[in-house]
Design a protein around this motif. Structure first.
Motif, short mmCIF file in Angstrom:
data_model
loop_
_atom_site.label_atom_id
_atom_site.label_comp_id
_atom_site.label_asym_id
_atom_site.label_seq_id
_atom_site.Cartn_x
_atom_site.Cartn_y
_atom_site.Cartn_z
N ASN A 1 4.63 36.15 11.10
CA ASN A 1 5.76 35.38 10.60
C ASN A 1 7.03 36.16 10.88
O ASN A 1 6.99 37.38 11.06
CB ASN A 1 5.62 35.04 9.11
N GLN B 1 5.85 30.83 11.26
CA GLN B 1 4.65 31.50 10.78
C GLN B 1 3.44 30.83 11.43
O GLN B 1 3.48 29.64 11.73
CB GLN B 1 4.53 31.46 9.27
N GLN C 1 -2.23 36.82 12.22
CA GLN C 1 -1.24 36.15 11.37
C GLN C 1 0.11 36.78 11.69
O GLN C 1 0.22 37.99 11.82
CB GLN C 1 -1.61 36.38 9.92
#
Length: 134
Positions: free
Chosen positions: A47, A57, A45
């Motif tokens: 961002n 993101q 993940q």
């Protein structure tokens, strides 16, 4: 890793960043927020957000781990302002079916002509008969 490199290539080609590369006012935009989390299972993940209004993101993971059809999948979004001042919002999914972007700025195909639609409907209602001449 190959998928991430392919995504970065597509993102770079999709976005007109020539005004940044020439050393314009966006060249020194500060990074306001940035995070990255990579799991041992192949998930990730990230961002970020910059001082000139660019943000992105993405989350990703492995699908069908250990199977023959194992695939890296990702979904995300990005926002920026085009050189002409147009706000751009891009969302996407990338999986075994390819890169699937969505955004109002992306070109769309022209509508299918009515005659073609009628022909396709006729073919659907009258499927070809199997060849029995053997």
């Amino acid at each position: 890793m190959k998928f991430l490199l392919a995504f970065l290539f597509v993102a770079a080609v999709s976005a007109d960043v020539s005004h940044i590369l020439k050393g314009g006012p966006d060249a020194d935009a500060p990074i306001l927020k940035q995070s990255l989390d990579i799991g041992v299972d192949g998930s990730y993940q990230f961002n970020y957000e910059t001082g000139n209004g660019i943000s992105a993101q993405e989350t990703g993971s492995l699908k069908n781990v250990g199977a023959e059809n194992e695939a890296q999948v990702a979904q995300g979004s990005a926002q920026w302002t085009a050189p002409d001042g147009t706000p751009i919002q891009l969302t996407y999914i990338a999986d075994e079916n390819g890169f699937q972007p969505q955004g109002a700025h992306l070109p769309t195909p022209p509508p299918v002509p009515e005659a073609i639609l009628r022909a396709l409907e006729y073919i659907r209602q009258h499927p070809p008969k199997p060849d029995t001449r053997r």
